[in-house]
Every structure is written in structure tokens, then in C-alpha cells.
Design an enzyme around this catalytic site. Sequence first.
Site, mmCIF file in Angstrom:
data_model
loop_
_atom_site.group_PDB
_atom_site.id
_atom_site.type_symbol
_atom_site.label_atom_id
_atom_site.label_comp_id
_atom_site.label_asym_id
_atom_site.label_seq_id
_atom_site.Cartn_x
_atom_site.Cartn_y
_atom_site.Cartn_z
ATOM 1 N N HIS A 139 0.653 -1.184 -0.031
ATOM 2 C CA HIS A 139 0.126 -0.044 0.000
ATOM 3 C C HIS A 139 0.844 1.404 0.019
ATOM 4 C CE1 HIS A 139 -4.279 -1.207 1.039
ATOM 5 N NE2 HIS A 139 -3.623 -2.350 0.695
ATOM 6 N N SER A 199 -6.629 -5.989 -8.941
ATOM 7 C CA SER A 199 -6.973 -4.810 -9.384
ATOM 8 C C SER A 199 -6.878 -3.506 -8.849
ATOM 9 C CB SER A 199 -8.452 -4.942 -10.321
ATOM 10 O OG SER A 199 -9.354 -5.067 -9.175
ATOM 11 N N GLU A 239 -7.040 -0.607 -5.395
ATOM 12 C CA GLU A 239 -7.907 0.320 -4.780
ATOM 13 C C GLU A 239 -7.501 1.807 -5.030
ATOM 14 O OE1 GLU A 239 -5.550 -1.504 -2.463
ATOM 15 O OE2 GLU A 239 -6.971 -3.392 -2.752
ATOM 16 N N SER A 293 -13.235 -11.028 -6.039
ATOM 17 C CA SER A 293 -14.187 -10.645 -4.987
ATOM 18 C C SER A 293 -15.611 -11.033 -5.751
ATOM 19 C CB SER A 293 -14.209 -9.077 -4.688
ATOM 20 O OG SER A 293 -14.223 -8.325 -6.081
ATOM 21 N N GLY A 294 -15.801 -11.589 -6.938
ATOM 22 C CA GLY A 294 -16.985 -11.799 -7.500
ATOM 23 C C GLY A 294 -16.837 -12.777 -8.825
ATOM 24 N N THR A 306 -10.801 -12.536 -0.047
ATOM 25 C CA THR A 306 -10.891 -12.144 1.408
ATOM 26 C C THR A 306 -12.252 -12.667 1.983
ATOM 27 O OG1 THR A 306 -11.639 -9.935 0.771
ATOM 28 C CG2 THR A 306 -9.310 -10.255 1.181
#
Length: 321
Positions: free
Chosen positions: A38, A105, A107, A173-174, A191
Site C-alpha cells: 500500500h 486490480s 484500490e 471478489s466476484g 478475502t
Amino acid sequence: MVRIGYTMMTEQAGPAELVEHVVGAERAGFDFSVTSDHFFPWLDAQGHAPYAWSVLGAAAQATERIPLMTYVTCPTIRYHPAVVAQKAATVQLLSGGRFRLGLGSGENLNEHVVGAGWPAASVRHEMLEEAVEIIRALFSGGYVTHHGTHYDVEHAKLWDLPEKVPPIGVAASGPRSAALAGRVADLLIATDPEAALTRDFASAGGAGKPVVGQVPVAFGRDRDEAVTRAHEQFRWNVNPWPVNAEIPTTKGFAGATSTATPDDVASAVPCGDDVGAFVDAVRPYVQAGFTEVALIQVGGDQQAPFLEWARTELLPALREL
């Protein structure tokens, strides 16, 4: 048996401390380690954001056994994919083949800093898939020239390439990102303990490949203190992931979670020293088909007592799952 990992969370500790923590995790008997990558912490209270790749290089030299992994690096905006390939190859060499390259991808929180804007999710998925294509091409050796939809690479070559290139993981996440991971990745990263993610990954080509999850925990002998710590530093985690991907600042995360109570956080993050509660937090991942789960101990100054407790109490209990 599920493999249990340790998270070097760059948002809550400085670089030297992170290396000390992963050395401690290796001594405690964790099966693998991961690190976030990050530019910002999620909340000001976390207080840190060192450069993860320097930390990985130091960790590779300070440890002997424990595998290392990015969880995750975004190879699309802040980093060009050719540079990510070079970094990953170097860490793989420094670690003696213990590194896995986890990609996602990204944040807005971290990618906005280079002023290139923040594309729609569909475009970010396109960028990620093209980035993986470039990284794999460079991992194969030889010169690479690529002129694609989102990236250009001109006559690039990795001069220090390990015999075993790092496996590539893709975060999902999908259904769309899980299918992308199934097409292009060696492992799935997620996650949320959703069986649909592992099924979509498997049906798109990921059958039999590792699936790696992550669980935040807040160990402490004083449960009230642990709940307070989790609320102060980890309440951002109560947001759904699509929301977290879009917020650009720590102030934004503070505002988006201003109504989250300590009880809200404690319902999502096991707090205290009840081994059973921590095991219960990991169990849904195992039931959803995850093969590996990395723990995040909330609080940069609370790693040493957590690692000792994990060695003597938590890890033996988790290995019975």
C-alpha cells in the site's frame, strides 16, 4: 489440512518491525507469509505504509523457510507490469524460490497517487489481464515487445530470472474476477469465504489450484482492549470490498465507517484470547474450499505476544481443522 499464514501488514508497522515480525512468524511455525502493498494506510490510526518490495527483499534475507507472497500488488497504474515482473523475479532469487506474486486490480486509495485517474472496474479487470500477460511473457525469458490496449512494452528482458518463476495469484471478489483468475492465475486470492468464488475459479480453469484467504484477528488477554484496538484500526473492514476499492483517502474511510461501533467490528473480527473464536473465524474458509488462510493480527505493537500465543495455542488448534 489447511495451511495457516501470517500477514506482514504494511499499514500498521514500519519496515524494520515488519521484518522482525515475519522472522517471529517463521519461528512460531506459520506455514507461509503474505504482505500488503500500500501507499496509504486504510485509516490514520494505523500510521504506516513503507515500500513493500524493500521489506520483501529484507525478509527474504532474514528468513530461511517461510514462503513470501504479495497480498496483493496492483500491476496496472502505480506500477507498470514490466517493473512488477522484474521485482518479482528479484525477490524470487533473493528468497531461494519462496516467493509467490499475488496480483489484484487495486484500490483508489493507493493508485490515485500517480495522478492517472481511477478507471471503472471493468477496465481495471482488462488492465489486470493484460498485465498478467506481460508478466508471464517476461518470465518466459527473451525480449518482449508488446503494444496492447492499455500497455506498451518496448524491447524488455529480465536479465536475472530464476529457474522457477514465481507462481501468480489473482485476487477476486466476484464472479467476473474469479473467472479471470481461473483463466490466467496459478492460485486464487480472496478475502471473503464464499464458495461461489472457489467454484467460479475452478470452472474457469482453476480446479485443483490453491485458494488463499485472509482473516483479521485481534489477540489480547484483555478482550475490551482488543475490541477497542480492532475498532480504531480495522473498522474499514466492515465495508464491502467494492466500496473499499473506490474510496481515495484515509479521511474517506474514516467517514465511511463513522457509524461502525466496536460491537460491529467485534462481530467480524475475533477479539481476545478465546482460541475457539479464532478457529470459528477460519472454519468458513475451509468449508468454502480455501486451502490456505493468512491471519492478520491487528496492531503493529501487538505482534510479539500474538506470535507466542499462536505458537503455543492457536496454531495447534487450527491444524485440527
